[in-house]
Design an enzyme around this catalytic site. Structure first.
Site, PDB file in Angstrom:
ATOM      1  N   GLY A  68      35.773  39.287  43.181  1.00  0.00           N
ATOM      2  CA  GLY A  68      36.738  40.376  43.167  1.00  0.00           C
ATOM      3  C   GLY A  68      37.171  40.911  44.504  1.00  0.00           C
ATOM      4  CG  LEU A  69      34.825  41.620  47.439  1.00  0.00           C
ATOM      5  CD1 LEU A  69      33.692  41.540  48.457  1.00  0.00           C
ATOM      6  CD2 LEU A  69      35.293  43.055  47.295  1.00  0.00           C
ATOM      7  N   GLY A  70      38.906  38.976  46.786  1.00  0.00           N
ATOM      8  CA  GLY A  70      40.032  38.200  47.295  1.00  0.00           C
ATOM      9  C   GLY A  70      39.645  37.016  48.148  1.00  0.00           C
ATOM     10  CB  SER A  71      36.650  34.822  48.200  1.00  0.00           C
ATOM     11  OG  SER A  71      36.644  34.394  46.845  1.00  0.00           O
ATOM     12  CB  SER A  72      40.930  32.250  46.043  1.00  0.00           C
ATOM     13  OG  SER A  72      41.697  33.298  45.487  1.00  0.00           O
ATOM     14  N   GLY A  89      34.605  34.325  43.721  1.00  0.00           N
ATOM     15  CA  GLY A  89      34.710  34.774  42.341  1.00  0.00           C
ATOM     16  C   GLY A  89      34.105  36.140  42.107  1.00  0.00           C
ATOM     17  CD  GLU A  96      45.134  32.209  45.107  1.00  0.00           C
ATOM     18  OE1 GLU A  96      44.599  32.295  43.984  1.00  0.00           O
ATOM     19  OE2 GLU A  96      44.889  32.969  46.048  1.00  0.00           O
ATOM     20  CG  ASP A 116      43.754  39.448  46.477  1.00  0.00           C
ATOM     21  OD1 ASP A 116      43.935  40.666  46.298  1.00  0.00           O
ATOM     22  OD2 ASP A 116      43.123  38.729  45.680  1.00  0.00           O
TER      23      ASP A 116
END
Length: 363
Positions: free
Chosen positions: A123-127, A121, A156, A168
Site C-alpha cells: 500500500g505504499l506505491g512500490s510498483s 504489495g 501500469e 503514486d
C-alpha cells in the site's frame, strides 16, 4: 494538462541532467514511496474521468532502488521474477521491467537488480516507485519529472491494463507534499502543498505507520471498486464523492499543523473506504483498528488499495505508547519514517549490483 514541478521543493528538479554514455554502463536510481492522506480512490480513471478526482499525498523516505549494468556476466545469479539478466526485453519475467525495457532500452544485454525498504504489495506505491526509478535510469535524464511520472504511469494503466490509481507515480517522481487534481479528460494538475519543516517533523511523529504483515495485489483489490463505478453503483459513487470532499479539510489541517484534525479526516476516510469493496478490510485489521482507537488514536486507515499492507494511524504523543502496544498485540509492526522532499534520483553506481532486499512486484 500536468503542471510543472514546483521550483525549490526538489533540489534536483531544475535543468536537464544527462549522464555521459560511459556512466550509463552502471547506474542506480531510487524513488520514494508515499502515504496518501485524503482522496485516495478518486484518482482511478473509472471515477476521475466521470467526476474528476483529487488526492492529497506525501512522499516518505522509504524508497525503491534499481541498479543496472550493461552486459550479462556469466556465473551471476539472476534476481528471478524481479528483473534478472536479459538479452531481450521479452526475456524479463517482471511485467513492469519488461514493458519499460521494451520501450526505453536501446538494446544489448542488461543486468537489473531491485531492492526496497518495505515488501511489495503493502500500500505504499512500490510498483510505481519501481517504474519511476527504472524509467529514470533508462532515460538517463530528469528534466521533465511530470512527464516521467506520466510515462511510468502509462506502463501500469495502459500497457499492463491495471485498474490502479495515478497518484503514486507523481509522488515518486516529484517528492514532497502534493495535491493532485485529476481532470475528466485525463489531465493531471500538480500542486505543491507548503508544509514547514517543523510541522512536517511533528506530524511525522504523530502519524504512525504499521505493517499488518499481509501483502496483496493492488490491482485485484481495486478491480472491485472499478467494476462498481463502471456499473454505476450509487453507494460506491457517493462514498468516493465524500472521500474527495475530505481533501480540503486535510490540506487545511496540514497548513495549520493540526494533527487531531488530520486524524479525524483519516478516520472518516477509512469509514467510507471500507465500503468500497469486499476485500478492502480484514477481520484482523478491524480488530486492531478498534483497539488502537480505544487506546487513544484519533483515526487511521489502510494505505493504498487496502486488503492488508500498511496502516497509518494518528496518535498524539501522550497516547503513542498505548496505541503502539495495542497494534503490536495484533502482530502489527511499526515502521519509522520521515517525509521526503526528494523525488527520484539517478547516480552512477559503485561496485556491482547488490542482491535485492524485497522483490519489487505489483503493489
Amino acid at each position: 494538462m500536468s503542471g510543472p514541478p514546483t521550483p525549490g521543493l526538489d533540489t534536483h528538479a531544475d535543468g536537464p541532467e544527462v549522464r555521459p554514455e560511459a556512466d550509463r554502463d552502471l547506474w542506480t536510481a531510487g524513488a520514494p514511496l508515499r502515504i496518501s492522506l485524503a482522496g485516495g480512490g478518486t484518482d482511478l480513471p473509472s471515477y476521475a474521468h466521470r467526476f474528476g478526482g483529487a488526492v492529497l499525498a506525501a512522499a516518505i523516505d522509504l524508497r525503491v532502488t534499481v541498479t543496472a549494468r550493461r552486459g550479462v556476466r556469466p556465473g551471476v545469479r539472476a534476481c528471478l521474477d524481479v528483473c534478472g539478466h536479459a538479452r531481450a526485453a521479452d526475456d524479463l519475467v517482471n511485467p513492469f521491467a519488461r514493458e519499460l525495457v521494451r520501450r526505453y532500452w536501446e538494446g544489448g544485454a542488461l543486468e537489473l537488480v531491485s531492492e526496497g525498504d518495505v515488501p511489495p504489495g503493502t500500500g505504499l506505491g512500490s510498483s510505481a516507485a519501481f517504474c519511476v526509478a527504472l524509467l529514470a535510469g533508462l532515460r538517463g535524464r530528469m528534466d521533465d519529472r511530470v512527464g516521467l511520472a506520466e510515462e511510468a504511469g502509462a506502463v501500469e494503466h495502459v500497457a499492463l491494463g491495471r485498474p490502479v490509481g495515478r497518484q503514486d507515480h507523481y509522488l515518486s517522481a516529484l517528492g514532497g507534499f502534493r495535491l493532485l487534481h485529476f481532470a475528466h479528460d485525463g489531465g493531471v494538475e500538480v500542486e505543491n502543498v507548503e508544509v514547514p519543516e517543523e510541522v512536517a517533523g511533528r506530524l511525522a511523529g504523530e502519524l504512525l505507520l504499521f505493517s499488518s504483515g499481509v501483502s496483496r495485489d493492488a490491482g485485484k483489490v481495486l478491480d472491485d471498486q472499478h467494476q462498481r463505478v463502471v456499473r454505476g453503483n450509487e453507494d460506491t459513487r457517493n462514498r468516493l464523492h465524500e472521500i474527495k470532499a475530505l481533501v480540503p479539510a486535510a490540506v487545511s489541517a496540514l497548513h495549520r499543523g493540526d494533527g487531531s484534525a488530520l486524524g479525524e479526516v483519516l478516520a472518516r476516510h477509512w469509514a467510507l473506504k471500507r465500503g468500497l469493496g469486499d476485500g478492502v478490510s480484514l477481520p484482523l485489521v478491524d480488530l486492531a483498528y478498534r483497539d488502537a482507537l480505544e487506546a487513544g488514536a484519533t483515526g487511521g486507515k489502510l494505505l493504498g488499495a487496502g486488503g492488508g499492507g500498511f496502516m497509518l494511524v494518528l496518535a498524539r504523543p501522550e497516547v503513542r505508547d498505548p496505541v503502539c502496544a495495542a497494534l503490536s498485540a495484533h502482530g502489527f509492526t511499526r515502521q519509522h519514517f520521515a517525509f521526503s522532499r526528494t523525488g527520484v534520483e539517478v547516480s552512477p553506481a559503485v561496485g556491482r549490483p547488490r542482491p535485492h532486499t524485497h522483490r519489487s512486484a505489483p503493489g
